[in-house]
Design a protein around this motif. Structure first.
Motif, short mmCIF file in Angstrom:
data_model
loop_
_atom_site.label_atom_id
_atom_site.label_comp_id
_atom_site.label_asym_id
_atom_site.label_seq_id
_atom_site.Cartn_x
_atom_site.Cartn_y
_atom_site.Cartn_z
N ALA A 1 -3.54 15.48 5.58
CA ALA A 1 -3.67 14.75 4.33
C ALA A 1 -2.27 14.46 3.77
O ALA A 1 -1.32 15.18 4.04
N GLN A 2 -2.19 13.37 3.04
CA GLN A 2 -0.91 12.96 2.46
C GLN A 2 -0.98 12.98 0.94
O GLN A 2 -2.03 12.74 0.35
N SER A 3 0.16 13.26 0.33
CA SER A 3 0.26 13.16 -1.13
C SER A 3 1.70 12.87 -1.50
O SER A 3 2.62 13.09 -0.70
N VAL A 4 1.86 12.38 -2.70
CA VAL A 4 3.18 12.03 -3.21
C VAL A 4 3.29 12.55 -4.63
O VAL A 4 2.35 12.39 -5.42
N THR A 5 4.44 13.14 -4.94
CA THR A 5 4.72 13.59 -6.31
C THR A 5 5.98 12.91 -6.81
O THR A 5 7.04 13.01 -6.18
N GLN A 6 5.85 12.18 -7.91
CA GLN A 6 7.02 11.57 -8.53
C GLN A 6 7.39 12.42 -9.74
O GLN A 6 6.56 12.62 -10.63
N TYR A 25 7.10 14.23 -0.96
CA TYR A 25 5.86 13.89 -0.26
C TYR A 25 5.32 15.11 0.48
O TYR A 25 6.04 16.07 0.75
N SER A 26 4.06 15.02 0.82
CA SER A 26 3.42 16.00 1.69
C SER A 26 2.64 15.22 2.73
O SER A 26 1.89 14.29 2.38
N SER A 27 2.85 15.57 4.00
CA SER A 27 2.14 14.85 5.05
C SER A 27 1.96 15.76 6.25
O SER A 27 2.89 16.44 6.66
N SER A 28 0.78 15.72 6.84
CA SER A 28 0.48 16.57 7.99
C SER A 28 1.00 15.95 9.30
O SER A 28 1.04 16.61 10.32
N VAL A 29 1.37 14.68 9.25
CA VAL A 29 1.95 13.99 10.41
C VAL A 29 3.20 13.27 9.92
O VAL A 29 3.40 13.11 8.71
N PRO A 30 4.07 12.86 10.85
CA PRO A 30 5.25 12.11 10.40
C PRO A 30 4.85 10.94 9.52
O PRO A 30 3.94 10.18 9.87
N PRO A 31 5.51 10.82 8.38
CA PRO A 31 5.06 9.81 7.42
C PRO A 31 5.83 8.50 7.50
O PRO A 31 6.95 8.46 7.99
N TYR A 32 5.19 7.46 7.00
CA TYR A 32 5.92 6.28 6.57
C TYR A 32 6.03 6.39 5.05
O TYR A 32 5.07 6.81 4.39
N LEU A 33 7.16 6.01 4.50
CA LEU A 33 7.39 6.15 3.07
C LEU A 33 7.86 4.83 2.47
O LEU A 33 8.59 4.07 3.11
N PHE A 34 7.43 4.57 1.26
CA PHE A 34 7.68 3.29 0.61
C PHE A 34 8.10 3.51 -0.85
O PHE A 34 7.71 4.49 -1.49
N TRP A 35 8.86 2.57 -1.35
CA TRP A 35 9.04 2.40 -2.79
C TRP A 35 8.63 0.97 -3.13
O TRP A 35 9.12 0.02 -2.53
#
Lengths: 115, 114
Positions: A1-6, A25-35
């Motif tokens: 699962a993925q999550s993001v904390t700002q 961020y929190s991700s169980s697999v390598p993430p893609y990240l965006f702004w």
């Protein structure tokens, strides 16, 4: 699962000052990240994204972000703020290795610029 | 030459009514999305279609029904509107459905249910 904390729902800086918007961020697999940035009464538009190439990513309008795996962070910076940077900024994460990925957005950080 | 367009821009309606929001993209993208942004700016995905096929269907009341007549259009129909449906609804599109894709957002439809 993925999550993001700002961290920080509202950041205020003076014109010409450094802009730093924090994202973890929190991700169980390598993430893609965006702004993404949202100007008042408009849709979101991409500022920059990390897709496992260079860890320092440069985007539009002078913004950049650095992917730090050890800190699970993807903070957004700009050396010198302009009045036109006032907007809502969203960090987002999506999992790699999936053909039907959904992007998870953070709660947003409102950036205000003081004259 | 608008990339992702939505109609209407504003929608004010009474509880219990049925309404539709239309979205069109001229980018030649295969994937389209509907998002809901609440009053605190929290943005949550509702649906996603890839080549007219539903690929993401989040936990959304079945009063919400998306329809994709072709790759360039994704409409959202809402039955029996409730006060809690008041929000800004964004349509978006991307070239493909992979996690690395950049999403292009429409200007939003501001829905107010009275």
């Amino acid at each position: 699962a993925q999550s993001v904390t700002q961290l920080g729902s509202h950041v205020s800086v003076s014109e010409g000052a450094l802009v730093l918007l924090r994202c973890n961020y929190s991700s169980s697999v390598p993430p893609y990240l965006f702004w993404y940035v949202q100007y008042p009464n408009q849709g979101l538009q991409l500022l920059l994204k990390y897709t496992s190439a260079a860890t320092l990513v440069k985007g539009i309008n002078g913004f950049e972000a650095e992917f730090k795996k050890s800190e699970t962070s993807f903070h957004l910076t700009k050396p010198s703020a302009h009045m036109s940077d006032a907007a809502e900024y969203f960090c987002a994460v999506s999992p790699s290795y999936s053909s039907a990925s959904k992007i998870i957005f953070g709660s947003g950080t409102r950036l205000s610029i003081r004259p | 030459d608008t990339a992702v367009s939505q109609t209407p821009k504003y929608l004010v309606t009474q509880m219990g009514n049925d309404k539709s929001i239309k979205c069109e993209q001229n980018l030649g993208h295969d994937t389209m999305y509907w998002y809901k942004q609440d009053s605190k700016k929290f943005l949550k995905i509702m649906f996603s279609y890839n080549n007219k096929e539903l690929i993401i269907n989040e936990t959304v009341p079945n009063r919400f029904s998306p329809k994709s007549p072709d790759k360039a259009h994704l409409n959202l129909h809402i039955n029996s509107l409730e006060l809690g449906d008041s929000a800004v609804y964004f349509c978006a599109s991307s070239l493909g459905s992979g996690g690395q894709e950049t999403q292009y957002f429409g200007p939003g439809t501001r829905l107010l249910v009275l």
